[in-house]
Design a protein around this motif. Structure first.
Motif, PDB file in Angstrom:
ATOM      1  N   ILE A  40       0.849  -1.193   0.000  1.00  0.00           N
ATOM      2  CA  ILE A  40       0.000   0.000   0.000  1.00  0.00           C
ATOM      3  C   ILE A  40       0.878   1.233   0.000  1.00  0.00           C
ATOM      4  CG2 ILE A  40      -1.740   1.291   1.308  1.00  0.00           C
ATOM      5  CD1 ILE A  40      -2.571  -1.411   2.539  1.00  0.00           C
ATOM      6  N   ASP A  41       0.528   2.214  -0.858  1.00  0.00           N
ATOM      7  CA  ASP A  41       1.159   3.531  -0.831  1.00  0.00           C
ATOM      8  C   ASP A  41       0.087   4.559  -1.168  1.00  0.00           C
ATOM      9  OD1 ASP A  41       0.880   3.585  -3.629  1.00  0.00           O
ATOM     10  OD2 ASP A  41       2.987   3.120  -3.995  1.00  0.00           O
ATOM     11  N   GLU A  42       0.483   5.810  -1.345  1.00  0.00           N
ATOM     12  CA  GLU A  42      -0.507   6.871  -1.581  1.00  0.00           C
ATOM     13  C   GLU A  42      -1.268   6.701  -2.901  1.00  0.00           C
ATOM     14  OE1 GLU A  42       2.273  10.356  -3.564  1.00  0.00           O
ATOM     15  OE2 GLU A  42       1.966  10.349  -1.398  1.00  0.00           O
ATOM     16  N   ARG A  43      -0.737   5.885  -3.802  1.00  0.00           N
ATOM     17  CA  ARG A  43      -1.409   5.650  -5.087  1.00  0.00           C
ATOM     18  C   ARG A  43      -2.451   4.541  -5.017  1.00  0.00           C
ATOM     19  NH1 ARG A  43       4.070   4.849  -8.353  1.00  0.00           N
ATOM     20  NH2 ARG A  43       4.268   3.494  -6.561  1.00  0.00           N
ATOM     21  N   GLY A  44      -2.464   3.796  -3.918  1.00  0.00           N
ATOM     22  CA  GLY A  44      -3.419   2.694  -3.778  1.00  0.00           C
ATOM     23  C   GLY A  44      -2.727   1.433  -3.298  1.00  0.00           C
ATOM     24  N   SER A  45      -3.310   0.308  -3.660  1.00  0.00           N
ATOM     25  CA  SER A  45      -2.744  -0.971  -3.224  1.00  0.00           C
ATOM     26  C   SER A  45      -2.390  -1.834  -4.427  1.00  0.00           C
ATOM     27  CB  SER A  45      -3.726  -1.709  -2.314  1.00  0.00           C
ATOM     28  OG  SER A  45      -4.886  -2.044  -3.016  1.00  0.00           O
ATOM     29  N   GLU A  46      -1.448  -2.733  -4.202  1.00  0.00           N
ATOM     30  CA  GLU A  46      -0.974  -3.640  -5.240  1.00  0.00           C
ATOM     31  C   GLU A  46      -0.860  -5.030  -4.625  1.00  0.00           C
ATOM     32  OE1 GLU A  46       2.300  -2.964  -8.653  1.00  0.00           O
ATOM     33  OE2 GLU A  46       3.057  -2.814  -6.617  1.00  0.00           O
ATOM     34  N   THR A  47      -1.419  -6.021  -5.304  1.00  0.00           N
ATOM     35  CA  THR A  47      -1.442  -7.383  -4.780  1.00  0.00           C
ATOM     36  C   THR A  47      -0.533  -8.283  -5.604  1.00  0.00           C
ATOM     37  OG1 THR A  47      -3.747  -7.040  -4.166  1.00  0.00           O
ATOM     38  CG2 THR A  47      -2.969  -9.286  -4.164  1.00  0.00           C
TER      39      THR A  47
END
Length: 165
Positions: A40-47
């Motif tokens: 998770i970062d300020e751009r959203g989440s990545e799985t």
């Protein structure tokens, strides 16, 4: 002669099976497999496992100064598979402090230096799940927090398992 043979088969066997308490300082090595699950970062989440597969192979040495505290150094090559190809995407240098929490739980507070230019910290919660004669098996939950390289701060949760020898 019969007495010597009897002693070898009974008394010597008892002494051989009595485990000795570990002495300190004590060094152990380990190998594992790491799966970052969610970042998770300020751009959203990545799985992980969705558009790509990222897997790491932690290799490390732990030097226990006492039963309670130790030092660890770890190197983790990370391989990324995507669109039918794979490559070493990053190598992580991961020194840290170990704290024995009791009941086979360990906390590792690690610094993180990546070849990608990122850096940060990684708290890791580790549990020995099975004791063997020469190997112990563990599971761990690393929680990496990364900064740098003109990217926003990120936080990840992962799952790791492996062997200690």
């Amino acid at each position: 002669m019969f007495i010597a043979l009897f002693w070898c088969l009974t008394v010597a066997r008892v002494f051989a099976q009595t485990p000795l308490p570990p002495t300190y300082p004590r060094m152990v090595g380990y190998l594992g497999v790491l799966h970052p699950l969610l970042t998770i970062d300020e751009r959203g989440s990545e799985t992980n496992f969705k558009d790509y597969y990222l897997v790491g192979f932690p290799i490390g040495l732990n030097l226990w100064k006492t039963k309670q505290i130790g030092f660890s150094v770890e190197v983790v090559p990370l391989i990324r598979a995507q669109d039918g190809t794979s490559r070493v995407a990053n190598v992580l240098f991961h020194p840290g402090v170990l704290v024995n929490l009791g009941h086979d739980f360990t906390f590792a507070g690690r610094l993180a230096f990546e070849t990608s230019g990122r850096y940060g910290v990684t708290p890791v919660f580790n549990k020995i799940v099975r004791h063997g004669q020469t190997l112990n098996y563990f599971v761990a939950v690393p929680l990496p927090v990364r900064f740098g390289n003109d990217r926003p701060m990120s936080a990840t949760i992962g799952f790791q398992f492996g062997i200690v020898f």
